[in-house]
Design a protein around this motif. Structure first.
Motif, mmCIF file in Angstrom:
data_model
loop_
_atom_site.group_PDB
_atom_site.id
_atom_site.type_symbol
_atom_site.label_atom_id
_atom_site.label_comp_id
_atom_site.label_asym_id
_atom_site.label_seq_id
_atom_site.Cartn_x
_atom_site.Cartn_y
_atom_site.Cartn_z
ATOM 1 N N LEU A 39 53.239 36.375 30.984
ATOM 2 C CA LEU A 39 51.881 35.997 31.338
ATOM 3 C C LEU A 39 51.879 35.435 32.750
ATOM 4 O O LEU A 39 52.687 34.570 33.091
ATOM 5 C CB LEU A 39 51.327 34.953 30.372
ATOM 6 C CG LEU A 39 50.891 35.455 29.007
ATOM 7 C CD1 LEU A 39 50.363 34.304 28.160
ATOM 8 C CD2 LEU A 39 49.830 36.528 29.132
ATOM 9 N N VAL A 40 50.966 35.937 33.552
ATOM 10 C CA VAL A 40 50.767 35.449 34.912
ATOM 11 C C VAL A 40 49.364 34.848 34.944
ATOM 12 O O VAL A 40 48.381 35.542 34.699
ATOM 13 C CB VAL A 40 50.921 36.588 35.942
ATOM 14 C CG1 VAL A 40 50.640 36.087 37.338
ATOM 15 C CG2 VAL A 40 52.319 37.179 35.853
ATOM 16 N N PHE A 41 49.288 33.560 35.213
ATOM 17 C CA PHE A 41 48.045 32.805 35.123
ATOM 18 C C PHE A 41 47.332 32.743 36.464
ATOM 19 O O PHE A 41 47.956 32.820 37.517
ATOM 20 C CB PHE A 41 48.343 31.376 34.653
ATOM 21 C CG PHE A 41 49.015 31.315 33.316
ATOM 22 C CD1 PHE A 41 48.271 31.290 32.148
ATOM 23 C CD2 PHE A 41 50.398 31.297 33.219
ATOM 24 C CE1 PHE A 41 48.891 31.244 30.905
ATOM 25 C CE2 PHE A 41 51.031 31.240 31.991
ATOM 26 C CZ PHE A 41 50.280 31.216 30.830
ATOM 27 N N ASN A 42 46.002 32.579 36.402
ATOM 28 C CA ASN A 42 45.209 32.360 37.611
ATOM 29 C C ASN A 42 43.953 31.585 37.238
ATOM 30 O O ASN A 42 43.597 31.469 36.072
ATOM 31 C CB ASN A 42 44.881 33.682 38.312
ATOM 32 C CG ASN A 42 43.982 34.559 37.479
ATOM 33 O OD1 ASN A 42 42.816 34.254 37.277
ATOM 34 N ND2 ASN A 42 44.532 35.668 36.987
ATOM 35 N N LEU A 43 43.294 31.062 38.245
ATOM 36 C CA LEU A 43 42.072 30.288 38.023
ATOM 37 C C LEU A 43 40.831 31.162 38.011
ATOM 38 O O LEU A 43 39.723 30.671 37.840
ATOM 39 C CB LEU A 43 41.938 29.191 39.087
ATOM 40 C CG LEU A 43 43.048 28.145 39.047
ATOM 41 C CD1 LEU A 43 42.896 27.189 40.225
ATOM 42 C CD2 LEU A 43 43.055 27.391 37.741
ATOM 43 N N ASN A 44 41.016 32.468 38.212
ATOM 44 C CA ASN A 44 39.926 33.439 38.158
ATOM 45 C C ASN A 44 38.785 33.067 39.097
ATOM 46 O O ASN A 44 37.627 33.059 38.722
ATOM 47 C CB ASN A 44 39.411 33.600 36.720
ATOM 48 C CG ASN A 44 38.576 34.846 36.572
ATOM 49 O OD1 ASN A 44 38.787 35.818 37.254
ATOM 50 N ND2 ASN A 44 37.618 34.810 35.666
#
Length: 106
Positions: free
Chosen positions: A88-93
């Protein structure tokens, strides 16, 4: 007595992104800061950033904190994640492109 709306707003209020790393604040704020700094990152990458910002802390602690907090925020729908190569690669969108301002005709 709190209304259902107040309880919902307290539970799902917008995510606060700190403007700097602060060893005196809660760990969640520092994890969010590191993710914002990296823009998009796995828990491993966030843990590496935390280690560079606070080298006196055991890297295993940064790793556990990053994994736990990022997964918690993702499960609550407060951050986004993509599966890249099995991680999983997370971001703040964040919205990065300006809206054209046009709407469909009625």
């Amino acid at each position: 007595m709190k209304s259902a709306d107040e309880e919902f707003l307290n539970e799902y209020k917008p995510l606060h992104v700190p403007h700097e790393y602060d060893t005196g604040t809660c760990v969640q704020n520092n994890v969010i800061f590191a993710l914002a700094y990296l823009e998009e990152a796995s828990a491993d990458e966030v843990a590496e950033k935390l280690s560079s910002l606070e080298p006196g802390t055991n890297p295993a602690i940064h790793q556990k904190n990053a994994e736990d907090i990022l997964n918690y925020l993702f499960d609550k729908g407060l951050i986004k994640a993509n599966n890249k190569a099995g991680k999983l690669v997370f971001n703040l969108n964040k919205t990065r492109e300006e809206n054209s301002g046009k709407a469909d005709s009625l």
